[in-house]
Scaffold this motif. Structure first.
Motif, PDB file in Angstrom:
ATOM      1  N   ARG A 135      29.091   9.256  41.876  1.00 13.09           N
ATOM      2  CA  ARG A 135      30.301   8.539  41.446  1.00 13.09           C
ATOM      3  C   ARG A 135      30.390   7.174  42.134  1.00 13.09           C
ATOM      4  N   THR A 136      30.042   7.143  43.408  1.00 12.97           N
ATOM      5  CA  THR A 136      30.072   5.868  44.137  1.00 12.97           C
ATOM      6  C   THR A 136      29.091   4.872  43.543  1.00 12.97           C
ATOM      7  N   ARG A 137      27.899   5.367  43.172  1.00 16.31           N
ATOM      8  CA  ARG A 137      26.873   4.491  42.600  1.00 16.31           C
ATOM      9  C   ARG A 137      27.078   4.247  41.113  1.00 16.31           C
ATOM     10  N   LYS A 138      28.012   5.006  40.498  1.00 10.46           N
ATOM     11  CA  LYS A 138      28.308   4.893  39.061  1.00 10.46           C
ATOM     12  C   LYS A 138      27.113   5.272  38.192  1.00 10.46           C
ATOM     13  N   ARG A 139      26.285   6.178  38.680  1.00 21.79           N
ATOM     14  CA  ARG A 139      25.171   6.669  37.876  1.00 21.79           C
ATOM     15  C   ARG A 139      24.632   7.958  38.496  1.00 21.79           C
ATOM     16  N   TRP A 141      32.360  11.620  32.932  1.00 21.31           N
ATOM     17  CA  TRP A 141      31.591  10.645  32.144  1.00 21.31           C
ATOM     18  C   TRP A 141      32.007   9.212  32.435  1.00 21.31           C
ATOM     19  N   ARG A 142      33.290   8.992  32.732  1.00 20.35           N
ATOM     20  CA  ARG A 142      33.748   7.631  33.050  1.00 20.35           C
ATOM     21  C   ARG A 142      33.163   7.118  34.368  1.00 20.35           C
ATOM     22  N   ASP A 143      32.711   8.043  35.215  1.00 15.48           N
ATOM     23  CA  ASP A 143      32.122   7.663  36.504  1.00 15.48           C
ATOM     24  C   ASP A 143      30.616   7.454  36.416  1.00 15.48           C
ATOM     25  N   GLY A 144      30.061   7.545  35.210  1.00 15.38           N
ATOM     26  CA  GLY A 144      28.631   7.313  35.032  1.00 15.38           C
ATOM     27  C   GLY A 144      27.767   8.521  35.330  1.00 15.38           C
TER      28      GLY A 144
END
Length: 264
Positions: free
Chosen positions: A128-132, A172-175
């Motif tokens: 989540r922090t890295r968005k992927r 999903w919004r967090d990648g």
């Protein structure tokens, strides 16, 4: 899209079967791999067979007795943050409800459901922090069909399917992507290693398993699904037809399933 080249992938249950095939295919694509299972010698064998062993790390792990945070820290110490987690480790069952101990049911749930949940939960904050990030859950057709002599296994795989669907909707919004995989019969040692009602290994290969698709073909389908961001993928033969029959003609499916089940 989730590219495999230069991606760091952590695969559990990587010492044989689908996990081994996934590791070999990903290594051919240029991924960096962390391989986990209980048998270190077999993990080393798989590592040596990979295209570039210098990009493969071995992390022995007993998923019936581990700490998720500690395991993630060790995995990420190998090549950096994990981009793709493949929750592949698991065990099947070959015993009727009335012959299966509660200890066996708890073992099935611990390994086939709670262990992948624990690893996923430990990895998701960093993703989540890295968005992927991409989580691959290896379920089973038995996670869509309540298969006879697999009451505990089906229960765990159904639970895994529900967890994956809900987690996907949340993250999903967090990648963070999720791919749920539903293999049918695959030519592995799954039926040999399956537990009987008293916890002993089944010790034999089912004729359906012997006639299934290869682990290599299964791995190809899984990595294709990951690279194209498919949320679900199913593979197999007649068992896939049965899943469709259940969906569109549930009464007919129930009739056929009950009559295909051997008497006690």
């Amino acid at each position: 899209m989730t590219q495999l080249r230069d991606t760091t992938i952590w695969i559990t249950g990587a010492s044989s079967g689908i996990g081994e095939a996934l590791a070999l295919k990903a290594a051919e694509s240029g991924a960096k791999l962390v391989l986990s299972a209980r048998r270190e010698a077999e993990l080393q064998r798989v590592r040596t067979a990979c295209a570039d062993p210098s990009k493969v790390a071995v992390l022995p792990l007993d998923l019936l007795a581990f700490d998720g945070g500690d395991a993630v820290a060790k995995a990420e110490a190998c090549f950096g943050p994990i981009d793709v987690l493949v929750n592949n480790a698991g065990i099947s069952q070959r015993s009727r409800l009335v012959d299966t101990s509660m200890e066996v049911y708890r073992q099935l749930m611990e390994l086939d459901f709670f262990a992948p949940v624990a690893l996923t939960r430990a990895l998701v904050p960093g993703m989540r922090t890295r968005k992927r990030g991409h989580i691959v859950m290896i379920s089973s057709i038995a996670g869509r069909i309540g298969a006879p002599q697999r009451t505990g296994y089906s229960a765990a795989k159904f639970a895994l399917a529900g967890f994956t669907e809900a987690a996907r909707a949340e993250l999903w919004r967090d990648g963070v992507r999720f791919t749920a995989v539903y293999p049918g019969y695959v030519r592995t040692q799954i039926s040999v290693n399956a537990v009987k009602g008293d916890g002993r290994a089944n010790g034999v290969t089912d004729h359906n398993i012997a006639g299934g698709i290869s682990a290599e073909d299964c791995a190809d389908d899984i990595w294709d699904a990951v690279e194209t961001n498919q949320e679900e993928v199913m593979m197999g033969g007649k068992e896939v037809f049965y899943e469709r029959l259940k969906r569109y003609a549930p009464q007919l499916f129930s009739f056929a399933l009950k009559r295909s089940t051997p008497k006690a």
